[in-house]
Design a protein around this motif. Structure first.
Motif, PDB file in Angstrom:
ATOM      1  N   ALA A   1       0.859  -1.180   0.000  1.00 51.63           N
ATOM      2  CA  ALA A   1       0.000   0.000   0.000  1.00 51.63           C
ATOM      3  C   ALA A   1       0.895   1.230   0.000  1.00 51.63           C
ATOM      4  O   ALA A   1       2.061   1.169   0.414  1.00 51.63           O
ATOM      5  CB  ALA A   1      -0.889   0.001   1.237  1.00 51.63           C
TER       6      ALA A   1
ATOM      7  N   LYS B   1      -3.443   4.244  -1.235  1.00 54.83           N
ATOM      8  CA  LYS B   1      -3.756   3.432  -2.423  1.00 54.83           C
ATOM      9  C   LYS B   1      -3.255   2.027  -2.104  1.00 54.83           C
ATOM     10  O   LYS B   1      -2.110   1.870  -1.665  1.00 54.83           O
ATOM     11  CB  LYS B   1      -2.994   3.946  -3.637  1.00 54.83           C
ATOM     12  N   VAL B   2      -4.089   1.039  -2.360  1.00 58.62           N
ATOM     13  CA  VAL B   2      -3.722  -0.337  -2.012  1.00 58.62           C
ATOM     14  C   VAL B   2      -3.706  -1.172  -3.288  1.00 58.62           C
ATOM     15  O   VAL B   2      -4.672  -1.144  -4.053  1.00 58.62           O
ATOM     16  CB  VAL B   2      -4.759  -0.943  -1.035  1.00 58.62           C
ATOM     17  N   SER B   3      -2.621  -1.890  -3.515  1.00 59.61           N
ATOM     18  CA  SER B   3      -2.597  -2.785  -4.678  1.00 59.61           C
ATOM     19  C   SER B   3      -3.487  -3.987  -4.384  1.00 59.61           C
ATOM     20  O   SER B   3      -3.352  -4.635  -3.348  1.00 59.61           O
ATOM     21  CB  SER B   3      -1.163  -3.250  -4.964  1.00 59.61           C
ATOM     22  N   ASN B   4      -4.372  -4.265  -5.320  1.00 60.82           N
ATOM     23  CA  ASN B   4      -5.275  -5.411  -5.194  1.00 60.82           C
ATOM     24  C   ASN B   4      -4.527  -6.723  -5.457  1.00 60.82           C
ATOM     25  O   ASN B   4      -4.984  -7.802  -5.110  1.00 60.82           O
ATOM     26  CB  ASN B   4      -6.396  -5.206  -6.225  1.00 60.82           C
TER      27      ASN B   4
ATOM     28  N   CYS C   1       0.335  -0.224  -6.992  1.00 54.44           N
ATOM     29  CA  CYS C   1      -0.729   0.487  -6.252  1.00 54.44           C
ATOM     30  C   CYS C   1      -1.494   1.417  -7.183  1.00 54.44           C
ATOM     31  O   CYS C   1      -2.711   1.581  -7.055  1.00 54.44           O
ATOM     32  CB  CYS C   1      -0.138   1.305  -5.105  1.00 54.44           C
ATOM     33  N   ASN C   2      -0.779   2.052  -8.126  1.00 53.35           N
ATOM     34  CA  ASN C   2      -1.433   2.998  -9.031  1.00 53.35           C
ATOM     35  C   ASN C   2      -2.238   2.307 -10.126  1.00 53.35           C
ATOM     36  O   ASN C   2      -3.318   2.759 -10.488  1.00 53.35           O
ATOM     37  CB  ASN C   2      -0.385   3.923  -9.673  1.00 53.35           C
TER      38      ASN C   2
ATOM     39  N   PRO D   1      -5.400  -0.750  -8.268  1.00 53.79           N
ATOM     40  CA  PRO D   1      -5.853  -0.431  -6.911  1.00 53.79           C
ATOM     41  C   PRO D   1      -7.134  -1.153  -6.512  1.00 53.79           C
ATOM     42  O   PRO D   1      -7.898  -1.603  -7.362  1.00 53.79           O
ATOM     43  CB  PRO D   1      -6.103   1.078  -6.984  1.00 53.79           C
ATOM     44  N   GLN D   2      -7.329  -1.269  -5.232  1.00 55.16           N
ATOM     45  CA  GLN D   2      -8.620  -1.717  -4.702  1.00 55.16           C
ATOM     46  C   GLN D   2      -9.164  -0.593  -3.835  1.00 55.16           C
ATOM     47  O   GLN D   2      -8.424   0.278  -3.381  1.00 55.16           O
ATOM     48  CB  GLN D   2      -8.468  -2.995  -3.893  1.00 55.16           C
TER      49      GLN D   2
ATOM     50  N   PRO E   1      -9.753   1.045  -0.725  1.00 55.61           N
ATOM     51  CA  PRO E   1      -9.076   0.739   0.539  1.00 55.61           C
ATOM     52  C   PRO E   1     -10.035   0.315   1.647  1.00 55.61           C
ATOM     53  O   PRO E   1      -9.626  -0.341   2.599  1.00 55.61           O
ATOM     54  CB  PRO E   1      -8.366   2.038   0.920  1.00 55.61           C
TER      55      PRO E   1
ATOM     56  N   TYR F   1      -9.799  -1.080 -10.595  1.00 52.78           N
ATOM     57  CA  TYR F   1      -9.284  -0.963 -11.959  1.00 52.78           C
ATOM     58  C   TYR F   1     -10.190  -1.746 -12.895  1.00 52.78           C
ATOM     59  O   TYR F   1     -11.050  -2.516 -12.454  1.00 52.78           O
ATOM     60  CB  TYR F   1      -7.837  -1.445 -12.061  1.00 52.78           C
TER      61      TYR F   1
END
Ligand code: BMA
Length: 372
Positions: free
Chosen positions: A276, A287-290, A353-354, A357-358, A360, A367
């Motif tokens: 994140a 921003k959190v990477s899914n 993350c960009n 994203p999920q 949060p 996305y």
């Protein structure tokens, strides 16, 4: 996006498909390495994992967790020069459950603190703030089952560790302190752990809160009323449990936070690592990477045939280091049994993350998942 990084004269190819590369000589430290140094039968260990990491006097310094054979965890120390190989394990553990001969901060109730961690000390995270190293760790109560209080110890020399006691008077796990003040306050990420259903996944383990203090020595933290990250019930690699891992790392993209996530299955609960990115000025914006960055594999727990393996399918981090070229060394326990390292780069982690994203606060991907 692709990125080649150089570690120990070796080039690792990173991409959004392989955002993290394991060190080919993992594990970097095993119970055997510790047992060569700690020869007292009372101190013989069966695991080494979940190490906090920092740089101290030019060396990379690791505070690792080890299970003794009686089930109690202690924290040992190891150092090396390049952060990968040739670790030197210190003669004695750094933190064992405390007794009256240890150092205590003024005003602490020593007897209570002794009882508070008599069941073992686990999962240290290290944050250097000015000249002091803040170590948060899970303190297990001497006789109440699964009664944990994340506690604070501080040191300046890694010889004397001063106990400050529980960070909060409730079960808060995975407490990671940001290494510097942000807008005049100190921040931490924490995972509430009070479990009404007494199970090991789900429920309240699905939230991360932000907390602030004006004085990190005080153990007076104001915890945010609402989570900064949360997983709802949709399918996800992080769907059943999330928790901060390494203390946040400052990068040009934001504060990188490598966390763990768990998804329960018909046969166990795999722990993966996720990433994140918190806003540099306002860590509540995230921003959190899914997409997770590391899944547990056989390579994460290379052991000898007769070695004990504690919990299968786990990668778990308590510390990562950023080098000047933006490479990130992620230190992680494999199967709660051995210590490993893997390499990444801040640009790749930020891009995940960009790009993927999920939300949060729900964990739902935001996305364009199926190119609709
Ligand atoms: C968590 C903690 C960690 C451990 C993980 C996986 O609840 O106990 O220390 O690595 O479970 O077993």
């Amino acid at each position: 996006m692709k990125k080649d990084i150089l570690v120990n004269d070796y080039v690792y190819h990173l991409s959004l498909n392989v955002p993290v590369h394991r060190y080919e000589h993992n594990p970097i430290l095993t119970a055997h390495d510790v047992n060569k140094v700690w020869t007292d039968p009372q101190l013989r260990v069966i695991t080494i994992h979940n190490a906090g990491i920092t740089v101290f006097k030019e060396d990379v310094l690791m505070l690792f967790r080890s299970h003794l054979r009686n089930g109690i965890s202690v924290i040992g120390m190891a150092k090396n020069e390049n952060g990968t190989n040739d670790w030197i394990v210190s003669e004695q553990p750094a933190l064992v459950p405390c007794n009256e001969n240890d150092a205590f901060a003024p005003g602490t109730d020593i007897e209570k603190l002794i009882e508070n961690e008599a069941g073992g000390v686990e999962d240290p995270r290290i944050s250097k703030i000015d000249e002091t190293y803040f170590i948060t760790y899970s303190a297990y109560h001497g006789f109440k089952k699964d009664r944990v209080r994340v506690s604070l110890a501080t040191t300046q020399d890694f010889q004397t560790f001063t106990r400050h006691g529980p960070i909060l008077e409730k079960d808060m796990r995975n407490v990671v302190i940001f290494p510097e003040k942000i807008n005049d306050k100190y921040f931490a990420l924490m995972r509430p752990n009070d479990d009404p259903r007494k199970s090991h996944t789900g429920g309240i383990f699905k939230e991360i809160r932000l907390a602030t203090t004006s004085d990190p020595f005080s153990n007076i933290w104001k915890v945010s009323k609402y989570p900064v990250m949360k997983q709802d019930d949709g399918p996800s690699a992080f769907g059943d449990k999330i928790g901060p891992g390494a203390p946040p790392i400052k990068t040009k993209h934001g504060w990188l936070s490598i966390f763990h996530g768990v998804r329960s299955t018909m046969d166990g609960n795999p722990y993966v690592l996720g990433v994140a990115l918190h806003d540099l000025d306002d860590p509540s914006k995230v921003k959190v990477s899914n997409i997770p960055i590391l899944f547990p594999s056989r390579a994460d727990c290379t052991v000898e045939p007769e070695d004990y393996i504690h919990v299968p399918n786990v990668v778990f981090t308590c510390g990562a280091l950023r080098n000047e070229d933006g490479t990130i060394f992620i230190y992680y326990g494999g199967n709660d049994t051995v210590m490993n390292v893997a390499f990444s780069h801040e640009d790749i982690l930020a891009e995940l993350c960009n790009r993927f994203p999920q939300d949060p606060l729900t964990g739902i991907p935001t996305y364009n998942l199926f190119y609709r």
